[in-house]
Design a protein around this motif. Structure first.
Motif, PDB file in Angstrom:
ATOM      1  N   THR A 157      38.336 -54.933 126.260  1.00 53.57           N
ATOM      2  CA  THR A 157      38.345 -53.960 127.353  1.00 53.57           C
ATOM      3  C   THR A 157      37.131 -54.075 128.260  1.00 53.57           C
ATOM      4  OG1 THR A 157      37.154 -52.224 126.136  1.00 53.57           O
ATOM      5  CG2 THR A 157      39.567 -52.300 125.889  1.00 53.57           C
ATOM      6  N   GLY A 158      36.031 -54.610 127.738  1.00 52.75           N
ATOM      7  CA  GLY A 158      34.796 -54.640 128.511  1.00 52.75           C
ATOM      8  C   GLY A 158      34.057 -53.322 128.517  1.00 52.75           C
ATOM      9  N   ARG A 159      34.459 -52.379 127.657  1.00 55.86           N
ATOM     10  CA  ARG A 159      33.785 -51.077 127.607  1.00 55.86           C
ATOM     11  C   ARG A 159      32.349 -51.217 127.131  1.00 55.86           C
ATOM     12  NH1 ARG A 159      33.185 -46.619 123.982  1.00 55.86           N
ATOM     13  NH2 ARG A 159      34.344 -47.574 122.257  1.00 55.86           N
ATOM     14  N   THR A 160      31.462 -50.423 127.716  1.00 53.68           N
ATOM     15  CA  THR A 160      30.067 -50.421 127.286  1.00 53.68           C
ATOM     16  C   THR A 160      29.808 -49.237 126.359  1.00 53.68           C
ATOM     17  OG1 THR A 160      29.344 -49.133 129.212  1.00 53.68           O
ATOM     18  CG2 THR A 160      29.279 -51.541 129.409  1.00 53.68           C
ATOM     19  N   LEU A 161      28.821 -49.411 125.488  1.00 46.62           N
ATOM     20  CA  LEU A 161      28.354 -48.343 124.617  1.00 46.62           C
ATOM     21  C   LEU A 161      27.023 -47.824 125.127  1.00 46.62           C
ATOM     22  CD1 LEU A 161      29.003 -49.872 121.064  1.00 46.62           C
ATOM     23  CD2 LEU A 161      30.530 -48.409 122.409  1.00 46.62           C
ATOM     24  N   ASP A 162      26.836 -46.507 125.062  1.00 45.07           N
ATOM     25  CA  ASP A 162      25.512 -45.971 125.347  1.00 45.07           C
ATOM     26  C   ASP A 162      24.685 -45.999 124.066  1.00 45.07           C
ATOM     27  OD1 ASP A 162      26.231 -43.710 123.818  1.00 45.07           O
ATOM     28  OD2 ASP A 162      26.691 -42.501 125.583  1.00 45.07           O
ATOM     29  N   ALA A 163      23.462 -45.524 124.145  1.00 45.21           N
ATOM     30  CA  ALA A 163      22.550 -45.635 123.001  1.00 45.21           C
ATOM     31  C   ALA A 163      23.086 -44.883 121.784  1.00 45.21           C
ATOM     32  CB  ALA A 163      21.168 -45.111 123.385  1.00 45.21           C
ATOM     33  N   ALA A 164      23.602 -43.680 121.981  1.00 45.73           N
ATOM     34  CA  ALA A 164      24.104 -42.894 120.860  1.00 45.73           C
ATOM     35  C   ALA A 164      25.311 -43.575 120.223  1.00 45.73           C
ATOM     36  CB  ALA A 164      24.467 -41.482 121.325  1.00 45.73           C
ATOM     37  N   GLU A 165      26.201 -44.122 121.043  1.00 46.17           N
ATOM     38  CA  GLU A 165      27.373 -44.821 120.505  1.00 46.17           C
ATOM     39  C   GLU A 165      26.964 -46.088 119.764  1.00 46.17           C
ATOM     40  OE1 GLU A 165      30.904 -43.809 123.687  1.00 46.17           O
ATOM     41  OE2 GLU A 165      29.262 -45.092 124.353  1.00 46.17           O
ATOM     42  N   ALA A 166      25.985 -46.803 120.306  1.00 43.35           N
ATOM     43  CA  ALA A 166      25.509 -48.022 119.648  1.00 43.35           C
ATOM     44  C   ALA A 166      24.889 -47.701 118.297  1.00 43.35           C
ATOM     45  CB  ALA A 166      24.506 -48.750 120.546  1.00 43.35           C
ATOM     46  N   LEU A 167      24.174 -46.589 118.211  1.00 43.14           N
ATOM     47  CA  LEU A 167      23.585 -46.178 116.936  1.00 43.14           C
ATOM     48  C   LEU A 167      24.683 -45.796 115.942  1.00 43.14           C
ATOM     49  CD1 LEU A 167      21.000 -45.496 115.313  1.00 43.14           C
ATOM     50  CD2 LEU A 167      21.145 -43.185 116.271  1.00 43.14           C
ATOM     51  N   ALA A 168      25.666 -45.044 116.389  1.00 46.12           N
ATOM     52  CA  ALA A 168      26.748 -44.620 115.497  1.00 46.12           C
ATOM     53  C   ALA A 168      27.546 -45.823 114.990  1.00 46.12           C
ATOM     54  CB  ALA A 168      27.663 -43.642 116.222  1.00 46.12           C
ATOM     55  N   ALA A 169      27.649 -46.868 115.821  1.00 46.54           N
ATOM     56  CA  ALA A 169      28.412 -48.057 115.446  1.00 46.54           C
ATOM     57  C   ALA A 169      27.615 -49.018 114.575  1.00 46.54           C
ATOM     58  CB  ALA A 169      28.879 -48.791 116.700  1.00 46.54           C
ATOM     59  N   GLY A 170      26.327 -48.760 114.405  1.00 42.60           N
ATOM     60  CA  GLY A 170      25.485 -49.673 113.643  1.00 42.60           C
ATOM     61  C   GLY A 170      25.031 -50.878 114.434  1.00 42.60           C
ATOM     62  N   LEU A 171      25.230 -50.851 115.743  1.00 41.23           N
ATOM     63  CA  LEU A 171      24.794 -51.963 116.588  1.00 41.23           C
ATOM     64  C   LEU A 171      23.281 -51.967 116.743  1.00 41.23           C
ATOM     65  CD1 LEU A 171      25.466 -54.347 118.389  1.00 41.23           C
ATOM     66  CD2 LEU A 171      26.045 -52.746 120.221  1.00 41.23           C
ATOM     67  N   VAL A 172      22.675 -50.783 116.731  1.00 46.28           N
ATOM     68  CA  VAL A 172      21.220 -50.650 116.711  1.00 46.28           C
ATOM     69  C   VAL A 172      20.845 -49.798 115.507  1.00 46.28           C
ATOM     70  CG1 VAL A 172      21.017 -50.908 119.217  1.00 46.28           C
ATOM     71  CG2 VAL A 172      21.168 -48.614 118.228  1.00 46.28           C
ATOM     72  N   SER A 173      19.624 -49.971 115.025  1.00 48.51           N
ATOM     73  CA  SER A 173      19.205 -49.226 113.835  1.00 48.51           C
ATOM     74  C   SER A 173      18.459 -47.951 114.168  1.00 48.51           C
ATOM     75  CB  SER A 173      18.325 -50.109 112.942  1.00 48.51           C
ATOM     76  OG  SER A 173      17.186 -50.559 113.644  1.00 48.51           O
ATOM     77  N   ARG A 174      17.999 -47.819 115.401  1.00 49.24           N
ATOM     78  CA  ARG A 174      17.354 -46.575 115.813  1.00 49.24           C
ATOM     79  C   ARG A 174      17.340 -46.489 117.329  1.00 49.24           C
ATOM     80  NH1 ARG A 174      11.012 -47.062 114.100  1.00 49.24           N
ATOM     81  NH2 ARG A 174      11.916 -47.968 112.210  1.00 49.24           N
ATOM     82  N   VAL A 175      17.211 -45.265 117.828  1.00 51.12           N
ATOM     83  CA  VAL A 175      17.064 -45.000 119.259  1.00 51.12           C
ATOM     84  C   VAL A 175      15.783 -44.206 119.452  1.00 51.12           C
ATOM     85  CG1 VAL A 175      18.045 -43.844 121.280  1.00 51.12           C
ATOM     86  CG2 VAL A 175      19.564 -44.988 119.643  1.00 51.12           C
ATOM     87  N   VAL A 176      14.970 -44.630 120.410  1.00 56.53           N
ATOM     88  CA  VAL A 176      13.705 -43.956 120.689  1.00 56.53           C
ATOM     89  C   VAL A 176      13.626 -43.676 122.189  1.00 56.53           C
ATOM     90  CG1 VAL A 176      12.565 -45.124 118.756  1.00 56.53           C
ATOM     91  CG2 VAL A 176      12.414 -46.110 121.044  1.00 56.53           C
ATOM     92  N   PRO A 177      12.762 -42.743 122.598  1.00 54.29           N
ATOM     93  CA  PRO A 177      12.570 -42.558 124.037  1.00 54.29           C
ATOM     94  C   PRO A 177      12.173 -43.875 124.695  1.00 54.29           C
ATOM     95  CG  PRO A 177      11.543 -40.773 122.814  1.00 54.29           C
ATOM     96  CD  PRO A 177      11.960 -41.787 121.799  1.00 54.29           C
ATOM     97  N   SER A 178      12.739 -44.132 125.851  1.00 55.16           N
ATOM     98  CA  SER A 178      12.534 -45.428 126.507  1.00 55.16           C
ATOM     99  C   SER A 178      11.068 -45.823 126.653  1.00 55.16           C
ATOM    100  CB  SER A 178      13.229 -45.425 127.867  1.00 55.16           C
ATOM    101  OG  SER A 178      14.630 -45.305 127.696  1.00 55.16           O
ATOM    102  N   PRO A 179      10.158 -44.912 127.029  1.00 54.63           N
ATOM    103  CA  PRO A 179       8.758 -45.330 127.162  1.00 54.63           C
ATOM    104  C   PRO A 179       8.114 -45.772 125.847  1.00 54.63           C
ATOM    105  CG  PRO A 179       9.156 -43.275 128.343  1.00 54.63           C
ATOM    106  CD  PRO A 179      10.357 -43.525 127.485  1.00 54.63           C
ATOM    107  N   GLU A 180       8.735 -45.390 124.708  1.00 55.72           N
ATOM    108  CA  GLU A 180       8.166 -45.720 123.397  1.00 55.72           C
ATOM    109  C   GLU A 180       8.814 -46.948 122.760  1.00 55.72           C
ATOM    110  OE1 GLU A 180       8.518 -42.220 120.995  1.00 55.72           O
ATOM    111  OE2 GLU A 180       7.706 -40.909 122.575  1.00 55.72           O
ATOM    112  N   LEU A 181       9.727 -47.606 123.478  1.00 56.48           N
ATOM    113  CA  LEU A 181      10.549 -48.638 122.860  1.00 56.48           C
ATOM    114  C   LEU A 181       9.741 -49.833 122.383  1.00 56.48           C
ATOM    115  CD1 LEU A 181      13.332 -49.720 122.099  1.00 56.48           C
ATOM    116  CD2 LEU A 181      13.581 -50.536 124.448  1.00 56.48           C
ATOM    117  N   LEU A 182       8.904 -50.380 123.239  1.00 59.11           N
ATOM    118  CA  LEU A 182       8.151 -51.568 122.850  1.00 59.11           C
ATOM    119  C   LEU A 182       7.171 -51.250 121.721  1.00 59.11           C
ATOM    120  CD1 LEU A 182       7.925 -54.563 123.460  1.00 59.11           C
ATOM    121  CD2 LEU A 182       6.187 -54.046 125.169  1.00 59.11           C
ATOM    122  N   ALA A 183       6.547 -50.086 121.782  1.00 60.79           N
ATOM    123  CA  ALA A 183       5.645 -49.688 120.702  1.00 60.79           C
ATOM    124  C   ALA A 183       6.400 -49.559 119.388  1.00 60.79           C
ATOM    125  CB  ALA A 183       4.955 -48.367 121.055  1.00 60.79           C
TER     126      ALA A 183
END
Length: 245
Positions: A157-183
């Motif tokens: 479908t080409g559908r995109t996931l937002d951060a919360a959906e990616a976390l729920a799907a196990g695509l990412v292991s955590r979500v942090v505020p954007s300014p804190e991401l690299l840290a």
């Protein structure tokens, strides 16, 4: 000036995708620079952190280049070869992804061992809308990460996931505020760096082994580590700490 900003320390390499004028689209030149990073890390293994400049990870492959690529270019695997090389690096790869991570940008993230997201993440594979497939790893890495049902939906479908959906799907292991991401990515690297490098490298290798290789590969790897002086040193240090009042 190249398309990457690279910072090197004793235990890690930080790579920032830096083509802000093209929303960090992955060009042939960027792929060549990533190959050079891999060559260095294959010789001198260190943790790799990959992130995007500004508020975009990578908006995909460079469409202006992609439009003019031929069948021979497809067979050369310009992106797939370098992403596979990244996935096979000896030490862990951490992708810190925020903003758009589309197409080849998403596939670069899939090649990492650990993915963490900023709150602004939008990740997906819109390739079929452009008349091509996601041919740089998504068709086999994404099902292994999120399962075949969701991977099929996203790729077809080409559908995109937002951060919360990616976390729920196990695509990412955590979500942090954007300014804190690299840290946050460096905090993960700090934890990895405190561990035994050989045990870390072998854990990554065993994780990548096919199911049929287990449990023999686990036993063989553990036998190697049981003979390591570093195992004896670390366990002795642990026992001495327990004795300390």
């Amino acid at each position: 000036m190249g398309d990457l900003r690279i910072a090197v320390t004793a235990d890690r390499v930080e790579v920032i995708l830096d083509r802000p004028e093209a929303r960090n689209a992955i060009s042939r030149g960027m792929a060549a620079e990533l190959h050079a990073v891999c060559a260095d890390l294959e010789t001198d293994p260190r943790i790799l952190i990959i992130a995007g400049s500004t508020d975009v990870f990578a908006s995909g492959a460079d469409i202006a280049e992609l439009r003019d690529r031929t069948a021979d270019d497809a067979l050369a695997g310009i992106n797939s070869r370098v992403f596979d090389r990244i996935a096979k690096l000896p030490m862990p790869v951490i992708a810190a992804i925020d903003g758009w991570a589309l197409g080849g940008g998403a596939e670069l993230a899939y090649a990492a061992d650990i993915r963490i997201a900023g709150e602004g993440l939008k990740i997906g594979n819109p390739e079929t809308g452009l008349g091509i497939i996601a041919a740089a790893g998504a068709t086999w890495r994404l099902p292994a990460i999120v399962g075949p049902a969701l991977a099929a939906e996203l790729l077809l479908t080409g559908r995109t996931l937002d951060a919360a959906e990616a976390l729920a799907a196990g695509l990412v292991s955590r979500v942090v505020p954007s300014p804190e991401l690299l840290a946050a990515a460096h905090e993960i690297a700090d934890r990895i760096a405190r561990n035994d490098p050989l045990a870390t490298r072998l854990t990554k290798a065993v994780l990548a082994a096919p199911r049929a290789a287990h449990p023999a590969i686990d036993d063989q790897t553990q036998a190697l580590l049981f003979s390591s002086p570093e195992k004896h040193r670390r366990m002795t240090e642990f026992l001495n700490r327990k004795k300390t009042p």
